[in-house]
Design a protein around this motif. Sequence first.
Motif, PDB file in Angstrom:
ATOM      1  N   ARG A 113      40.717  46.999  44.043  1.00 37.88           N
ATOM      2  CA  ARG A 113      41.127  45.827  44.816  1.00 37.88           C
ATOM      3  C   ARG A 113      41.840  44.861  43.876  1.00 37.88           C
ATOM      4  O   ARG A 113      41.569  44.840  42.669  1.00 37.88           O
ATOM      5  N   TYR A 114      42.706  44.066  44.454  1.00 36.01           N
ATOM      6  CA  TYR A 114      43.468  43.113  43.659  1.00 36.01           C
ATOM      7  C   TYR A 114      42.877  41.710  43.841  1.00 36.01           C
ATOM      8  O   TYR A 114      42.985  41.126  44.920  1.00 36.01           O
ATOM      9  N   ARG A 115      42.238  41.197  42.809  1.00 35.25           N
ATOM     10  CA  ARG A 115      41.668  39.848  42.754  1.00 35.25           C
ATOM     11  C   ARG A 115      40.842  39.500  44.005  1.00 35.25           C
ATOM     12  O   ARG A 115      41.152  38.549  44.735  1.00 35.25           O
ATOM     13  N   PRO A 116      39.772  40.205  44.276  1.00 32.76           N
ATOM     14  CA  PRO A 116      38.981  39.891  45.477  1.00 32.76           C
ATOM     15  C   PRO A 116      38.156  38.616  45.344  1.00 32.76           C
ATOM     16  O   PRO A 116      37.939  37.911  46.340  1.00 32.76           O
ATOM     17  N   PHE A 117      37.711  38.271  44.159  1.00 34.60           N
ATOM     18  CA  PHE A 117      36.899  37.052  43.995  1.00 34.60           C
ATOM     19  C   PHE A 117      37.038  36.584  42.541  1.00 34.60           C
ATOM     20  O   PHE A 117      37.298  37.371  41.625  1.00 34.60           O
ATOM     21  N   PRO A 118      36.843  35.270  42.287  1.00 35.94           N
ATOM     22  CA  PRO A 118      36.931  34.736  40.918  1.00 35.94           C
ATOM     23  C   PRO A 118      35.556  34.693  40.255  1.00 35.94           C
ATOM     24  O   PRO A 118      34.512  34.756  40.908  1.00 35.94           O
ATOM     25  N   PHE A 119      35.569  34.518  38.937  1.00 37.39           N
ATOM     26  CA  PHE A 119      34.357  34.311  38.140  1.00 37.39           C
ATOM     27  C   PHE A 119      34.352  32.863  37.640  1.00 37.39           C
ATOM     28  O   PHE A 119      35.311  32.439  36.978  1.00 37.39           O
ATOM     29  N   PRO A 120      33.309  32.105  37.950  1.00 39.26           N
ATOM     30  CA  PRO A 120      33.247  30.730  37.410  1.00 39.26           C
ATOM     31  C   PRO A 120      32.860  30.748  35.931  1.00 39.26           C
ATOM     32  O   PRO A 120      31.853  31.349  35.538  1.00 39.26           O
ATOM     33  N   LEU A 121      33.671  30.073  35.111  1.00 37.66           N
ATOM     34  CA  LEU A 121      33.414  29.961  33.677  1.00 37.66           C
ATOM     35  C   LEU A 121      33.145  28.501  33.330  1.00 37.66           C
ATOM     36  O   LEU A 121      33.802  27.594  33.854  1.00 37.66           O
ATOM     37  N   PHE A 122      32.189  28.297  32.451  1.00 39.25           N
ATOM     38  CA  PHE A 122      31.836  26.943  32.010  1.00 39.25           C
ATOM     39  C   PHE A 122      32.362  26.732  30.594  1.00 39.25           C
ATOM     40  O   PHE A 122      32.106  27.540  29.686  1.00 39.25           O
ATOM     41  N   THR A 123      33.103  25.652  30.404  1.00 38.96           N
ATOM     42  CA  THR A 123      33.672  25.319  29.104  1.00 38.96           C
ATOM     43  C   THR A 123      32.624  24.624  28.234  1.00 38.96           C
ATOM     44  O   THR A 123      31.499  24.356  28.673  1.00 38.96           O
ATOM     45  N   ASP A 124      33.007  24.292  27.004  1.00 39.42           N
ATOM     46  CA  ASP A 124      32.088  23.615  26.093  1.00 39.42           C
ATOM     47  C   ASP A 124      31.758  22.203  26.554  1.00 39.42           C
ATOM     48  O   ASP A 124      30.681  21.686  26.255  1.00 39.42           O
ATOM     49  N   SER A 125      32.666  21.579  27.274  1.00 38.47           N
ATOM     50  CA  SER A 125      32.410  20.226  27.772  1.00 38.47           C
ATOM     51  C   SER A 125      31.601  20.217  29.069  1.00 38.47           C
ATOM     52  O   SER A 125      31.306  19.153  29.591  1.00 38.47           O
ATOM     53  N   GLY A 126      31.291  21.398  29.605  1.00 43.56           N
ATOM     54  CA  GLY A 126      30.507  21.470  30.827  1.00 43.56           C
ATOM     55  C   GLY A 126      31.316  21.612  32.094  1.00 43.56           C
ATOM     56  O   GLY A 126      30.735  21.668  33.191  1.00 43.56           O
ATOM     57  N   ASN A 127      32.634  21.647  31.989  1.00 43.36           N
ATOM     58  CA  ASN A 127      33.466  21.803  33.181  1.00 43.36           C
ATOM     59  C   ASN A 127      33.485  23.258  33.632  1.00 43.36           C
ATOM     60  O   ASN A 127      33.279  24.179  32.841  1.00 43.36           O
ATOM     61  N   GLU A 128      33.751  23.444  34.895  1.00 42.30           N
ATOM     62  CA  GLU A 128      33.772  24.784  35.489  1.00 42.30           C
ATOM     63  C   GLU A 128      35.192  25.145  35.868  1.00 42.30           C
ATOM     64  O   GLU A 128      35.916  24.358  36.496  1.00 42.30           O
ATOM     65  N   THR A 129      35.606  26.337  35.464  1.00 45.33           N
ATOM     66  CA  THR A 129      36.928  26.844  35.806  1.00 45.33           C
ATOM     67  C   THR A 129      36.781  28.227  36.427  1.00 45.33           C
ATOM     68  O   THR A 129      35.799  28.933  36.190  1.00 45.33           O
ATOM     69  N   ALA A 130      37.779  28.624  37.219  1.00 47.62           N
ATOM     70  CA  ALA A 130      37.779  29.934  37.874  1.00 47.62           C
ATOM     71  C   ALA A 130      38.629  30.897  37.056  1.00 47.62           C
ATOM     72  O   ALA A 130      39.718  30.555  36.591  1.00 47.62           O
ATOM     73  N   PHE A 131      38.106  32.078  36.848  1.00 54.78           N
ATOM     74  CA  PHE A 131      38.800  33.099  36.059  1.00 54.78           C
ATOM     75  C   PHE A 131      38.891  34.376  36.874  1.00 54.78           C
ATOM     76  O   PHE A 131      37.877  34.896  37.364  1.00 54.78           O
ATOM     77  N   HIS A 132      40.128  34.895  37.022  1.00 55.22           N
ATOM     78  CA  HIS A 132      40.382  36.114  37.794  1.00 55.22           C
ATOM     79  C   HIS A 132      40.800  37.243  36.862  1.00 55.22           C
ATOM     80  O   HIS A 132      41.596  37.034  35.945  1.00 55.22           O
ATOM     81  N   PHE A 133      40.269  38.420  37.115  1.00 52.00           N
ATOM     82  CA  PHE A 133      40.854  39.647  36.594  1.00 52.00           C
ATOM     83  C   PHE A 133      41.848  40.149  37.628  1.00 52.00           C
ATOM     84  O   PHE A 133      41.802  39.766  38.807  1.00 52.00           O
ATOM     85  N   ASP A 134      42.742  41.042  37.214  1.00 55.40           N
ATOM     86  CA  ASP A 134      43.781  41.491  38.143  1.00 55.40           C
ATOM     87  C   ASP A 134      43.287  42.607  39.065  1.00 55.40           C
ATOM     88  O   ASP A 134      43.450  42.532  40.283  1.00 55.40           O
TER      89      ASP A 134
END
Length: 262
Positions: free
Chosen positions: A181-202
Motif C-alpha cells: 500500500r502507498y502511505r496508508p497511515f503516518p507514524f507520530p514522532l516526538f522531537t527533543d523539544s516534545g513536539n509531535e510530527t507525522a512521518f510517512h514511509f512510501d
Amino acid sequence: MTGPKKGSRGRAPKRNTAQGRGGVTRDTVKPARERTTSRGSEVETTGSGKAGSRTGPSRTSGGRTTPGERRSGAAKTSTNPARRGPGERAVGERSAGGRGADSGGERKEGAAGRTFKPAPGRKPPPKLGRKPLPELKRVQLDAPPPDTVFLDRDGERLTFPDSNLKRAAAALLSEKKKAWRYRPFPFPLFTDSGNETAFHFDFYVYDYEDSVIRLLLVVPFESREVWDKVGRFKRQYPMYDYELWTPEKLARLSGPRGRLEF
C-alpha cells in the motif's frame, strides 16, 4: 639511670649541624681577627694570647692578588654555564686577552666559533582542507512511463507521474508479487523539544495476515535529515523493519540477481 643508652656503644648522638672541611662546625670555631705586624698579617683567635695561623705578606703590587680575592674570583667564575644568557660569558673568559677574539679581532661565541642564534618559533602544521566527497555514479533506471497504472493490495489504482523512483519501486513490488500500500497511515514522532510530527514511509508491505512486515522509504540520495528522522523512528518504533531504497539499490534489486529479503 646514668651512662649511655643501650646500643649506642658510648657514642654521643649525632647532630644535624653543617660541617666544613675537616669536620669543623660553627660551634667549635671561635671568631678570629686579623692584625697587621711588621712580619706580615697574623690571625689571632679571640680570648687567647697565642697567634693562630700565619699568612704570608699580602702583596697587591705586581699583578698578584691576595688569597681572599682569589677565593672571591673563583666564586664568581663558578656559575653554572647552563644558566647563562645567550650572549653571556663567564668572568674569567671576559678577562682573558686572546681567548674571546680571533686573529682578526672578531669575537667568537661557542665552541665551534659560531654566533649563537635562538631557534625560530615552531611553525604550525599546515591546515588540510576538507576533501570533497566522491561523486556517486548516478544510475539510470528503466522506469515505466509516467501514465502507468499500478494496483495495490486493495485493488486501488495508483499512478506516480512525478517520480521515476516511485514508479520503479511500485513496478518492482508488483513484479515480485508483494502486497503493498502507498502511505496508508503516518507514524507520530516526538522531537527533543516534545513536539509531535507525522512521518510517512512510501510503501508498506503486508503479509497474508494483514500485518506490516516491511516499510520502504524511497529517496534520491541519503542525507542527514533523512537519517535523523529514520533514527527517531527506530528508537520509538523498534518493532518495525524498514529499508531505504536509493537509485543504486533499486538498480541492484531490479537486476537479474536481485532478490528481496522479505
